[in-house]
Scaffold this motif. Sequence first.
Motif, PDB file in Angstrom:
ATOM      1  N   LEU A   9       0.768  -1.245   0.000  1.00  0.00           N
ATOM      2  CA  LEU A   9       0.000   0.000   0.000  1.00  0.00           C
ATOM      3  C   LEU A   9       0.802   1.299   0.000  1.00  0.00           C
ATOM      4  O   LEU A   9       0.340   2.304  -0.521  1.00  0.00           O
ATOM      5  CB  LEU A   9      -0.925   0.000   1.219  1.00  0.00           C
ATOM      6  N   THR A  35      -5.625   2.014 -11.283  1.00  0.00           N
ATOM      7  CA  THR A  35      -6.669   1.746 -10.292  1.00  0.00           C
ATOM      8  C   THR A  35      -6.247   2.148  -8.882  1.00  0.00           C
ATOM      9  O   THR A  35      -7.068   2.294  -8.006  1.00  0.00           O
ATOM     10  CB  THR A  35      -7.074   0.262 -10.278  1.00  0.00           C
ATOM     11  N   SER A  36      -4.953   2.302  -8.658  1.00  0.00           N
ATOM     12  CA  SER A  36      -4.481   2.768  -7.362  1.00  0.00           C
ATOM     13  C   SER A  36      -3.074   3.319  -7.538  1.00  0.00           C
ATOM     14  O   SER A  36      -2.491   3.219  -8.622  1.00  0.00           O
ATOM     15  CB  SER A  36      -4.485   1.637  -6.345  1.00  0.00           C
ATOM     16  N   GLY A  83      -1.310  -2.711  -3.953  1.00  0.00           N
ATOM     17  CA  GLY A  83      -2.198  -3.547  -3.147  1.00  0.00           C
ATOM     18  C   GLY A  83      -1.985  -4.992  -3.553  1.00  0.00           C
ATOM     19  O   GLY A  83      -0.835  -5.463  -3.583  1.00  0.00           O
ATOM     20  N   SER A 112      -3.920  -5.523   0.725  1.00  0.00           N
ATOM     21  CA  SER A 112      -4.708  -4.550  -0.036  1.00  0.00           C
ATOM     22  C   SER A 112      -5.561  -3.786   0.962  1.00  0.00           C
ATOM     23  O   SER A 112      -5.664  -4.167   2.127  1.00  0.00           O
ATOM     24  CB  SER A 112      -5.572  -5.248  -1.093  1.00  0.00           C
ATOM     25  N   SER A 132     -18.049   1.026  -3.833  1.00  0.00           N
ATOM     26  CA  SER A 132     -17.241   2.075  -4.455  1.00  0.00           C
ATOM     27  C   SER A 132     -18.059   3.343  -4.597  1.00  0.00           C
ATOM     28  O   SER A 132     -19.253   3.280  -4.866  1.00  0.00           O
ATOM     29  CB  SER A 132     -16.780   1.653  -5.852  1.00  0.00           C
ATOM     30  N   LEU A 162     -14.627   2.407  -1.062  1.00  0.00           N
ATOM     31  CA  LEU A 162     -13.434   2.772  -1.830  1.00  0.00           C
ATOM     32  C   LEU A 162     -13.745   4.034  -2.617  1.00  0.00           C
ATOM     33  O   LEU A 162     -14.820   4.150  -3.212  1.00  0.00           O
ATOM     34  CB  LEU A 162     -13.057   1.629  -2.774  1.00  0.00           C
ATOM     35  N   ILE A 165     -10.919   7.488  -8.113  1.00  0.00           N
ATOM     36  CA  ILE A 165      -9.595   7.928  -8.564  1.00  0.00           C
ATOM     37  C   ILE A 165      -9.713   8.290 -10.034  1.00  0.00           C
ATOM     38  O   ILE A 165     -10.290   7.528 -10.802  1.00  0.00           O
ATOM     39  CB  ILE A 165      -8.567   6.780  -8.391  1.00  0.00           C
ATOM     40  N   TYR A 187      -7.901  12.402  -6.582  1.00  0.00           N
ATOM     41  CA  TYR A 187      -8.215  11.322  -5.642  1.00  0.00           C
ATOM     42  C   TYR A 187      -9.272  11.818  -4.667  1.00  0.00           C
ATOM     43  O   TYR A 187      -9.068  12.845  -4.024  1.00  0.00           O
ATOM     44  CB  TYR A 187      -6.947  10.907  -4.888  1.00  0.00           C
ATOM     45  N   LEU A 265      -3.819   8.280  -0.379  1.00  0.00           N
ATOM     46  CA  LEU A 265      -5.165   7.853  -0.706  1.00  0.00           C
ATOM     47  C   LEU A 265      -6.036   7.794   0.536  1.00  0.00           C
ATOM     48  O   LEU A 265      -5.541   7.495   1.606  1.00  0.00           O
ATOM     49  CB  LEU A 265      -5.130   6.433  -1.322  1.00  0.00           C
ATOM     50  N   SER A 267      -9.857   6.356   2.326  1.00  0.00           N
ATOM     51  CA  SER A 267     -10.995   5.436   2.287  1.00  0.00           C
ATOM     52  C   SER A 267     -11.888   5.786   3.457  1.00  0.00           C
ATOM     53  O   SER A 267     -11.482   6.509   4.369  1.00  0.00           O
ATOM     54  CB  SER A 267     -10.547   3.974   2.445  1.00  0.00           C
TER      55      SER A 267
END
Lengths: 303, 303
Positions: A9, A35-36, A83, A112, A132, A162, A165, A187, A265, A267
Amino acid sequence: MLYLIGLGLADETDVTVKGLEIVTKADRVYLEAYTSILLVDKAKLESFYGRSITIADRELVESSSDTILANAQHQTIAFLVVGDPFGATTHTDLVLRARSLGIPYQHIPNASILNAVGATGLQLYNFGQTVSMVWFTDHWKPTSFYDRIAENMGIGLHTLILLDIKVKEQSLEDMARGRKVYQPARYMSVSECAAQMLETLEILKEAEEEAEEGSGASSTPKQPKQPVYSPDSLAIGVARLGSTEQKMLCGTLAELAESDLGPPLHSLVLLGKRAHELEKDYIKDFCVHEETFEASWAKYHGR
Amino acid sequence: MLYLIGLGLADETDVTVKGLEIVTKADRVYLEAYTSILLVDKAKLESFYGRSITIADRELVESSSDTILANAQHQTIAFLVVGDPFGATTHTDLVLRARSLGIPYQHIPNASILNAVGATGLQLYNFGQTVSMVWFTDHWKPTSFYDRIAENMGIGLHTLILLDIKVKEQSLEDMARGRKVYQPARYMSVSECAAQMLETLEILKEAEEEAEEGSGASSTPKQPKQPVYSPDSLAIGVARLGSTEQKMLCGTLAELAESDLGPPLHSLVLLGKRAHELEKDYIKDFCVHEETFEASWAKYHGR
């Protein structure tokens, strides 16, 4: 051989020893980067690995996967994913393609967000399905995530959300003119997520009122639907999980909508009713206000 | 400083580079060894780390955590956990104790079964709460796991079932005589889990029949409860996840009850109704029989 390698991460040292050995010896190395993100850039990774890597954008992975898999019957391909490769975004498509070409593959797992979120102190056992959230626009406010949260809340479970992004996005104008110019990466933050959750409550309330007006003077007045969360529902904002800059903040959605957890990031976890005292002891340590925390806990989670 | 370090799932090289650096420099290193195991032993780990480690059994962690935390204000303590420290078994107790002693702590995440199970090809998004199964005895057959599965199935979700582990267990006789002699470690297999799931169906059916008989000739015959799974329900057995000896087998519960996936550790995933075609394409590759697989898919998951 295709290796799908999780990078974890936070930074370049979150790769496993096994993963690193494969990366340093592979014939080609791709980094999935849509995706990340890690909290370090490509140059840092290349310097750490002592070799160059190719950024794999969505187009390459989804439309040109045979480029990635070229000669993988005889060569070693390392496909790096922030992740875990089978985490929030799965790369089963790439594996299916490898199988059809007779290419053996191996998965090198890593943390992850879906399991590292246990660091909030909430029991992973008590999480329902993951949800999401995308950015609302003036004309598009998809509230379908609400139904999933409602399902989880219905059986008392926590929900991990989630956050959106935007990497390598074109403006509508550039897209219309066929210009391959990309907007800066964006983000979603915990405060934006909490604000959209509150906005969703308003949207659903309005929709319900409109439906009631439309139904006229019915003889059986409909019971208003009980919202599954409220502005004073407790949630935990999580930022930069797994790094030394990690930050967590527990508060009501109204409080989190006003919070600032710093760089990405982020969450968000919405607390389920089944939350128990050990979880409370743990998360109280990073609550916004003890008073509002205790009040919401007593209202929604007290037994 | 207390470091809670995830070791990942399979062998000594699944530790992250960051985790390994801390282990090699720490003043004391403990290995939590009662909730899961790596597929390599302590000696292999010590040789890889180039130092000795102390096995931390349940008693040490739960009753004598101050021994682990001694001088951690000034020294570096590495507490190693197979999988992730906040995975299936959380170590929030130890962190709460550290906090109360003013000891700073950091979490070094790693893969745990709870996210690595994405390697089955099932979307982690579509998993509900995780369930644990313990060994039934002649006099104790706890079927409470069934209710959790029912909740997940009610909203169409997959269920990960974690299987019982018996480490450092005493026989009743040794316990009665106060002899600290331990039984060999035991790990529940996929076939034992599937067999107990089938047995649970029988137990619940009998309980229902008894309840009906007890209620006498009621004028409103009770509708028999629809079981949430059946002997022909699809599940995936997973063994030694993350290792080169990894094995997966998708079949009906009846088929898996007759299967042999070899040495530990095993887990089982029960498929939810929401399973979709991409997941089907992926898991079909390791099904017991294509015919029974297609039949059960059409019956429970076909749209």
